[in-house]
Design a protein around this motif. Structure first.
Motif, mmCIF file in Angstrom:
data_model
loop_
_atom_site.group_PDB
_atom_site.id
_atom_site.type_symbol
_atom_site.label_atom_id
_atom_site.label_comp_id
_atom_site.label_asym_id
_atom_site.label_seq_id
_atom_site.Cartn_x
_atom_site.Cartn_y
_atom_site.Cartn_z
ATOM 1 N N PRO A 48 0.816 -1.218 0.000
ATOM 2 C CA PRO A 48 0.000 0.000 0.000
ATOM 3 C C PRO A 48 0.848 1.265 0.000
ATOM 4 O O PRO A 48 1.900 1.342 0.639
ATOM 5 C CB PRO A 48 -0.803 -0.133 1.299
ATOM 6 C CG PRO A 48 -0.878 -1.599 1.543
ATOM 7 C CD PRO A 48 0.434 -2.147 1.075
ATOM 8 N N TYR A 49 0.371 2.266 -0.723
ATOM 9 C CA TYR A 49 1.067 3.544 -0.804
ATOM 10 C C TYR A 49 0.950 4.285 0.529
ATOM 11 O O TYR A 49 -0.117 4.351 1.129
ATOM 12 C CB TYR A 49 0.445 4.385 -1.929
ATOM 13 C CG TYR A 49 1.048 5.756 -2.075
ATOM 14 C CD1 TYR A 49 2.381 5.920 -2.446
ATOM 15 C CD2 TYR A 49 0.284 6.905 -1.856
ATOM 16 C CE1 TYR A 49 2.934 7.174 -2.587
ATOM 17 C CE2 TYR A 49 0.831 8.163 -2.001
ATOM 18 C CZ TYR A 49 2.165 8.298 -2.362
ATOM 19 O OH TYR A 49 2.700 9.544 -2.502
ATOM 20 N N ALA A 50 2.073 4.859 0.976
ATOM 21 C CA ALA A 50 2.090 5.546 2.274
ATOM 22 C C ALA A 50 2.547 6.992 2.146
ATOM 23 O O ALA A 50 2.804 7.649 3.146
ATOM 24 C CB ALA A 50 3.011 4.793 3.245
ATOM 25 N N GLY A 51 2.644 7.516 0.923
ATOM 26 C CA GLY A 51 3.101 8.884 0.728
ATOM 27 C C GLY A 51 1.986 9.905 0.854
ATOM 28 O O GLY A 51 0.837 9.579 1.195
ATOM 29 N N ALA A 52 2.329 11.153 0.539
ATOM 30 C CA ALA A 52 1.393 12.264 0.739
ATOM 31 C C ALA A 52 0.496 12.546 -0.459
ATOM 32 O O ALA A 52 -0.496 13.269 -0.331
ATOM 33 C CB ALA A 52 2.185 13.527 1.083
ATOM 34 N N LEU A 53 0.813 12.003 -1.630
ATOM 35 C CA LEU A 53 -0.012 12.253 -2.805
ATOM 36 C C LEU A 53 -1.333 11.496 -2.716
ATOM 37 O O LEU A 53 -1.395 10.419 -2.116
ATOM 38 C CB LEU A 53 0.738 11.834 -4.075
ATOM 39 C CG LEU A 53 2.020 12.587 -4.394
ATOM 40 C CD1 LEU A 53 2.719 11.966 -5.598
ATOM 41 C CD2 LEU A 53 1.731 14.059 -4.655
ATOM 42 N N PRO A 54 -2.390 12.011 -3.331
ATOM 43 C CA PRO A 54 -3.712 11.360 -3.226
ATOM 44 C C PRO A 54 -3.865 10.200 -4.209
ATOM 45 O O PRO A 54 -4.887 10.066 -4.884
ATOM 46 C CB PRO A 54 -4.666 12.512 -3.560
ATOM 47 C CG PRO A 54 -3.907 13.350 -4.535
ATOM 48 C CD PRO A 54 -2.466 13.293 -4.075
ATOM 49 N N LEU A 55 -2.868 9.331 -4.278
ATOM 50 C CA LEU A 55 -2.882 8.277 -5.286
ATOM 51 C C LEU A 55 -3.970 7.240 -5.039
ATOM 52 O O LEU A 55 -4.566 6.718 -5.988
ATOM 53 C CB LEU A 55 -1.511 7.602 -5.349
ATOM 54 C CG LEU A 55 -0.321 8.492 -5.710
ATOM 55 C CD1 LEU A 55 0.930 7.640 -5.897
ATOM 56 C CD2 LEU A 55 -0.608 9.295 -6.967
ATOM 57 N N LYS A 56 -4.229 6.911 -3.787
ATOM 58 C CA LYS A 56 -5.278 5.917 -3.494
ATOM 59 C C LYS A 56 -6.643 6.428 -3.936
ATOM 60 O O LYS A 56 -7.437 5.682 -4.536
ATOM 61 C CB LYS A 56 -5.292 5.590 -2.002
ATOM 62 C CG LYS A 56 -4.054 4.878 -1.498
ATOM 63 C CD LYS A 56 -4.174 4.584 -0.009
ATOM 64 C CE LYS A 56 -2.899 4.007 0.550
ATOM 65 N NZ LYS A 56 -2.992 3.764 2.014
ATOM 66 N N ASP A 57 -6.943 7.692 -3.652
ATOM 67 C CA ASP A 57 -8.232 8.258 -4.043
ATOM 68 C C ASP A 57 -8.367 8.291 -5.564
ATOM 69 O O ASP A 57 -9.429 7.993 -6.118
ATOM 70 C CB ASP A 57 -8.387 9.674 -3.471
ATOM 71 C CG ASP A 57 -8.537 9.692 -1.958
ATOM 72 O OD1 ASP A 57 -8.878 8.633 -1.388
ATOM 73 O OD2 ASP A 57 -8.298 10.745 -1.354
ATOM 74 N N ILE A 58 -7.281 8.673 -6.249
ATOM 75 C CA ILE A 58 -7.317 8.714 -7.708
ATOM 76 C C ILE A 58 -7.493 7.314 -8.274
ATOM 77 O O ILE A 58 -8.291 7.088 -9.196
ATOM 78 C CB ILE A 58 -6.028 9.363 -8.247
ATOM 79 C CG1 ILE A 58 -5.997 10.841 -7.863
ATOM 80 C CG2 ILE A 58 -5.911 9.191 -9.761
ATOM 81 C CD1 ILE A 58 -4.683 11.518 -8.136
ATOM 82 N N ASN A 59 -6.769 6.345 -7.717
ATOM 83 C CA ASN A 59 -6.888 4.963 -8.180
ATOM 84 C C ASN A 59 -8.314 4.454 -8.033
ATOM 85 O O ASN A 59 -8.875 3.837 -8.945
ATOM 86 C CB ASN A 59 -5.920 4.077 -7.389
ATOM 87 C CG ASN A 59 -5.603 2.771 -8.090
ATOM 88 O OD1 ASN A 59 -5.840 2.617 -9.287
ATOM 89 N ND2 ASN A 59 -5.078 1.818 -7.342
ATOM 90 N N THR A 60 -8.915 4.730 -6.898
ATOM 91 C CA THR A 60 -10.298 4.302 -6.669
ATOM 92 C C THR A 60 -11.244 4.952 -7.664
ATOM 93 O O THR A 60 -12.144 4.300 -8.213
ATOM 94 C CB THR A 60 -10.721 4.642 -5.232
ATOM 95 O OG1 THR A 60 -9.854 3.974 -4.300
ATOM 96 C CG2 THR A 60 -12.152 4.224 -4.971
ATOM 97 N N ALA A 61 -11.047 6.244 -7.927
ATOM 98 C CA ALA A 61 -11.928 6.961 -8.852
ATOM 99 C C ALA A 61 -11.781 6.468 -10.289
ATOM 100 O O ALA A 61 -12.732 6.531 -11.078
ATOM 101 C CB ALA A 61 -11.638 8.458 -8.783
ATOM 102 N N LEU A 62 -10.599 5.951 -10.637
ATOM 103 C CA LEU A 62 -10.366 5.475 -12.002
ATOM 104 C C LEU A 62 -11.059 4.146 -12.288
ATOM 105 O O LEU A 62 -11.387 3.846 -13.437
ATOM 106 C CB LEU A 62 -8.866 5.306 -12.249
ATOM 107 C CG LEU A 62 -8.030 6.576 -12.330
ATOM 108 C CD1 LEU A 62 -6.544 6.222 -12.314
ATOM 109 C CD2 LEU A 62 -8.366 7.384 -13.574
ATOM 110 N N ILE A 63 -11.283 3.355 -11.249
ATOM 111 C CA ILE A 63 -11.836 2.011 -11.431
ATOM 112 C C ILE A 63 -13.226 2.086 -12.051
ATOM 113 O O ILE A 63 -14.101 2.817 -11.571
ATOM 114 C CB ILE A 63 -11.880 1.256 -10.090
ATOM 115 C CG1 ILE A 63 -10.453 0.992 -9.596
ATOM 116 C CG2 ILE A 63 -12.641 -0.066 -10.222
ATOM 117 C CD1 ILE A 63 -10.379 0.377 -8.210
#
Length: 246
Positions: free
Chosen positions: A114-129
């Motif tokens: 899992p990504y642990a950085g500060a960028l909103p990558l998890k939210d973007i990934n979820t929105a792309l699905i």
């Protein structure tokens, strides 16, 4: 200009869809390609993906597991990655030297935690699905524009000069002259912006040139080419051509 072939796939595998999309004109100093790699149906065996060194930075989005995402880059050697029997990845391939590592760290190899950085990558990934490819592309372009506005992505004038004259560069001294820097300045700038020392950066460029044309442009002779190619990929050029599509 630099047109890296960042990956290759096993020639014997059907059911794997790989697409690359060029960025819009205003992002071409930052992004090389937007990439999709996915299975059309579950495969009969695990799929091995051959990732070639290209000095590019990637953002990886695993569309099957939203929390698996991140910012990554390979070292100067190729890696074979086991992606399993069913997968769907969206990637952004950034040109070497444009990612500001002091603003967002880079890891190496395929993201597998899992990504642990500060960028909103998890939210973007979820929105792309579940989005259509055109909608995904629009969302990724908007995200890159935001990264540029925030100073996380900045065009690199040194690598731009090198790429513009890439066919005329045969040594680190050529590279320094093309960039209008001393060898010591080139060492400092490339290490800071790409993570590579000039010698390793040149090895990556030579490998990539050999995949796109006549290798003698980049190597002293055929023997040198075969040795360097095998050291970087684990295969002779002939073995690689029989096993993989680039």
């Amino acid at each position: 200009m630099y047109d890296p072939k960042g990956n290759s796939k096993d020639k014997t595998t059907d059911g794997v869809l790989f697409t690359e999309t060029a960025p819009p004109e205003h992002l071409r100093s930052l992004v090389h390609r937007f990439i999709s790699l996915r299975t059309s149906e579950p495969l009969p065996a695990d799929y091995r993906f051959h990732a070639l060194p290209d000095a590019c930075t990637y953002i990886v989005f695993d569309q099957h597991t939203p929390e698996i995402t991140g910012v990554t880059r390979l070292s100067a050697s190729a890696e074979e990655l086991n992606l399993g029997r069913s997968f769907y990845f969206l990637n952004i391939r950034f040109l070497p030297g444009v990612w500001q590592r002091d603003r967002a760290p880079i890891s190496y190899g395929l993201i597998d935690q899992p990504y642990a950085g500060a960028l909103p990558l998890k939210d973007i990934n979820t929105a792309l699905i579940g989005q259509a490819p055109d909608a995904q592309q629009t969302a990724l372009i908007s995200f890159v524009e935001d990264l540029h506005t925030r100073g996380i992505l900045i065009a690199n004038p040194v690598t731009e000069k090198i790429f513009a004259q890439i066919d005329a560069i045969h040594s680190v001294a050529d590279m320094a002259a093309t960039a209008q820097l001393s060898p010591r300045q080139l060492q400092r700038v490339l290490k800071q912006t790409t993570g590579f020392a000039p010698h390793d950066f040149l090895k990556v460029l030579r490998l990539q040139q050999s995949l796109g044309g006549e290798p003698s442009r980049s190597y002293a002779d055929q023997s040198h080419f075969i040795h360097a190619f095998r050291r970087a990929t684990g295969y002779t050029p002939g073995q690689y051509a029989r096993k993989f599509d680039v």
